[in-house]
Design a protein around this motif. Structure first.
Motif, PDB file in Angstrom:
ATOM      1  N   SER A  70      -8.297  39.405  15.626  1.00  0.00           N
ATOM      2  CA  SER A  70      -7.317  39.438  16.715  1.00  0.00           C
ATOM      3  C   SER A  70      -7.909  39.968  18.012  1.00  0.00           C
ATOM      4  N   TRP A  71      -9.014  40.702  17.923  1.00  0.00           N
ATOM      5  CA  TRP A  71      -9.690  41.210  19.117  1.00  0.00           C
ATOM      6  C   TRP A  71     -11.096  41.653  18.747  1.00  0.00           C
ATOM      7  N   CYS A  72     -11.950  41.712  19.760  1.00  0.00           N
ATOM      8  CA  CYS A  72     -13.330  42.152  19.587  1.00  0.00           C
ATOM      9  C   CYS A  72     -13.773  42.741  20.917  1.00  0.00           C
ATOM     10  N   LYS A  73     -14.256  43.982  20.885  1.00  0.00           N
ATOM     11  CA  LYS A  73     -14.689  44.608  22.139  1.00  0.00           C
ATOM     12  C   LYS A  73     -15.961  45.420  21.904  1.00  0.00           C
ATOM     13  N   PRO A  74     -16.822  45.450  22.915  1.00  0.00           N
ATOM     14  CA  PRO A  74     -18.064  46.219  22.776  1.00  0.00           C
ATOM     15  C   PRO A  74     -17.797  47.717  22.791  1.00  0.00           C
ATOM     16  N   GLU A  75     -18.572  48.433  21.999  1.00  0.00           N
ATOM     17  CA  GLU A  75     -18.552  49.901  22.007  1.00  0.00           C
ATOM     18  C   GLU A  75     -19.981  50.363  21.733  1.00  0.00           C
ATOM     19  N   GLY A  76     -20.631  50.867  22.778  1.00  0.00           N
ATOM     20  CA  GLY A  76     -22.025  51.269  22.645  1.00  0.00           C
ATOM     21  C   GLY A  76     -22.878  50.066  22.324  1.00  0.00           C
ATOM     22  N   ASN A  77     -23.688  50.178  21.274  1.00  0.00           N
ATOM     23  CA  ASN A  77     -24.569  49.062  20.901  1.00  0.00           C
ATOM     24  C   ASN A  77     -23.990  48.209  19.774  1.00  0.00           C
ATOM     25  N   GLN A  78     -22.676  48.319  19.556  1.00  0.00           N
ATOM     26  CA  GLN A  78     -22.028  47.516  18.526  1.00  0.00           C
ATOM     27  C   GLN A  78     -20.682  47.003  19.047  1.00  0.00           C
ATOM     28  N   TYR A  79     -19.919  46.394  18.179  1.00  0.00           N
ATOM     29  CA  TYR A  79     -18.613  45.856  18.540  1.00  0.00           C
ATOM     30  C   TYR A  79     -17.560  46.401  17.582  1.00  0.00           C
ATOM     31  N   LEU A  80     -16.388  46.680  18.110  1.00  0.00           N
ATOM     32  CA  LEU A  80     -15.230  46.992  17.286  1.00  0.00           C
ATOM     33  C   LEU A  80     -14.452  45.696  17.138  1.00  0.00           C
ATOM     34  N   VAL A  81     -14.084  45.384  15.904  1.00  0.00           N
ATOM     35  CA  VAL A  81     -13.433  44.117  15.601  1.00  0.00           C
ATOM     36  C   VAL A  81     -12.105  44.397  14.909  1.00  0.00           C
ATOM     37  N   GLY A  82     -11.031  43.832  15.446  1.00  0.00           N
ATOM     38  CA  GLY A  82      -9.702  43.998  14.874  1.00  0.00           C
ATOM     39  C   GLY A  82      -9.320  42.815  14.020  1.00  0.00           C
ATOM     40  N   VAL A  83      -8.780  43.098  12.842  1.00  0.00           N
ATOM     41  CA  VAL A  83      -8.320  42.063  11.917  1.00  0.00           C
ATOM     42  C   VAL A  83      -6.830  42.269  11.689  1.00  0.00           C
ATOM     43  N   ASN A  84      -6.060  41.210  11.826  1.00  0.00           N
ATOM     44  CA  ASN A  84      -4.631  41.248  11.497  1.00  0.00           C
ATOM     45  C   ASN A  84      -4.404  40.540  10.180  1.00  0.00           C
ATOM     46  N   PHE A  85      -3.488  41.091   9.398  1.00  0.00           N
ATOM     47  CA  PHE A  85      -3.073  40.449   8.155  1.00  0.00           C
ATOM     48  C   PHE A  85      -1.715  39.815   8.373  1.00  0.00           C
ATOM     49  N   GLN A  86      -1.458  38.752   7.658  1.00  0.00           N
ATOM     50  CA  GLN A  86      -0.187  38.045   7.801  1.00  0.00           C
ATOM     51  C   GLN A  86       0.969  38.825   7.180  1.00  0.00           C
ATOM     52  N   SER A  87       0.659  39.661   6.233  1.00  0.00           N
ATOM     53  CA  SER A  87       1.704  40.357   5.481  1.00  0.00           C
ATOM     54  C   SER A  87       1.616  41.867   5.679  1.00  0.00           C
ATOM     55  N   LYS A  88       2.768  42.494   5.924  1.00  0.00           N
ATOM     56  CA  LYS A  88       2.824  43.954   6.006  1.00  0.00           C
ATOM     57  C   LYS A  88       2.394  44.575   4.682  1.00  0.00           C
ATOM     58  N   ALA A  89       2.706  43.887   3.591  1.00  0.00           N
ATOM     59  CA  ALA A  89       2.345  44.406   2.271  1.00  0.00           C
ATOM     60  C   ALA A  89       0.839  44.583   2.153  1.00  0.00           C
ATOM     61  N   MET A  90       0.060  43.700   2.780  1.00  0.00           N
ATOM     62  CA  MET A  90      -1.404  43.825   2.737  1.00  0.00           C
ATOM     63  C   MET A  90      -1.858  45.096   3.443  1.00  0.00           C
ATOM     64  N   THR A  91      -1.243  45.413   4.569  1.00  0.00           N
ATOM     65  CA  THR A  91      -1.612  46.620   5.303  1.00  0.00           C
ATOM     66  C   THR A  91      -1.310  47.856   4.464  1.00  0.00           C
ATOM     67  N   TYR A  92      -0.168  47.889   3.820  1.00  0.00           N
ATOM     68  CA  TYR A  92       0.174  49.046   2.993  1.00  0.00           C
ATOM     69  C   TYR A  92      -0.728  49.142   1.765  1.00  0.00           C
ATOM     70  N   ALA A  93      -1.097  47.998   1.188  1.00  0.00           N
ATOM     71  CA  ALA A  93      -2.031  48.014   0.058  1.00  0.00           C
ATOM     72  C   ALA A  93      -3.386  48.551   0.511  1.00  0.00           C
ATOM     73  N   LEU A  94      -3.824  48.153   1.704  1.00  0.00           N
ATOM     74  CA  LEU A  94      -5.080  48.652   2.245  1.00  0.00           C
ATOM     75  C   LEU A  94      -5.033  50.158   2.437  1.00  0.00           C
ATOM     76  N   ARG A  95      -3.907  50.682   2.915  1.00  0.00           N
ATOM     77  CA  ARG A  95      -3.770  52.134   3.084  1.00  0.00           C
ATOM     78  C   ARG A  95      -3.898  52.851   1.741  1.00  0.00           C
ATOM     79  N   MET A  96      -3.341  52.284   0.712  1.00  0.00           N
ATOM     80  CA  MET A  96      -3.450  52.894  -0.614  1.00  0.00           C
ATOM     81  C   MET A  96      -4.904  52.907  -1.075  1.00  0.00           C
ATOM     82  N   VAL A  97      -5.610  51.809  -0.873  1.00  0.00           N
ATOM     83  CA  VAL A  97      -7.026  51.751  -1.252  1.00  0.00           C
ATOM     84  C   VAL A  97      -7.818  52.763  -0.441  1.00  0.00           C
ATOM     85  N   GLU A  98      -7.514  52.875   0.861  1.00  0.00           N
ATOM     86  CA  GLU A  98      -8.207  53.838   1.710  1.00  0.00           C
ATOM     87  C   GLU A  98      -8.010  55.262   1.169  1.00  0.00           C
ATOM     88  N   GLN A  99      -6.779  55.589   0.782  1.00  0.00           N
ATOM     89  CA  GLN A  99      -6.523  56.920   0.229  1.00  0.00           C
ATOM     90  C   GLN A  99      -7.249  57.123  -1.093  1.00  0.00           C
TER      91      GLN A  99
END
Length: 140
Positions: A70-99
């Motif tokens: 959904s977006w890509c912007k330079p930060e220092g010598n690399q890039y920050l890249v944003g990814v959107n998921f189609q489902s809110k459930a995917m975002t919440y599942a990702l948060r659980m995996v992160e924890q």
């Protein structure tokens, strides 16, 4: 300790992810998770609209989801890249995996620093009691 934890949680570079672009697989570091998606660091820019598959295999259960850049912007010598998921459930599942990744890291740190062996359940109970309140929440 809490300040160190907050820095760690806000920049979870120890959580490796695999980004699949077409047939190419790249190892990257998860930067953060937000409402609707995630952000990772990349050595090269990735075009907005590119379809990707994100895999986190470092924790059990793992996480796999398809998203769109959904977006890509330079930060220092690399890039920050944003990814959107189609489902809110995917975002919440990702948060659980992160924890889960943080809990497993906590279990390993306790073992290395003190020699105390915790089961995953014991580590989860301790981590939740000590750090869950400081884990950034997703904005609704």
């Amino acid at each position: 300790m809490i300040e160190e934890l907050r820095r760690f949680i806000r920049h979870p570079s120890s959580v490796p992810i695999q980004v699949k672009l077409g047939e190419q697989h790249q190892q990257r570091s998860l930067k953060d998770v937000s409402k609707g998606g995630l952000c990772f660091c990349s050595a090269a820019p990735i075009a907005v609209g590119t379809l990707v598959e994100i895999n986190i295999l470092a924790c059990k259960p793992g996480f796999t989801a398809k998203g769109i850049i959904s977006w890509c912007k330079p930060e220092g010598n690399q890039y920050l890249v944003g990814v959107n998921f189609q489902s809110k459930a995917m975002t919440y599942a990702l948060r659980m995996v992160e924890q889960i990744c943080y809990i497993e890291d906590y279990r390993k740190r306790i073992s290395a620093n003190t020699g105390r062996q915790l089961t995953s359940d014991e580590a989860a109970l301790e981590w939740i009691q000590k750090y869950a309140a400081d884990f950034p929440r997703l904005n609704e």
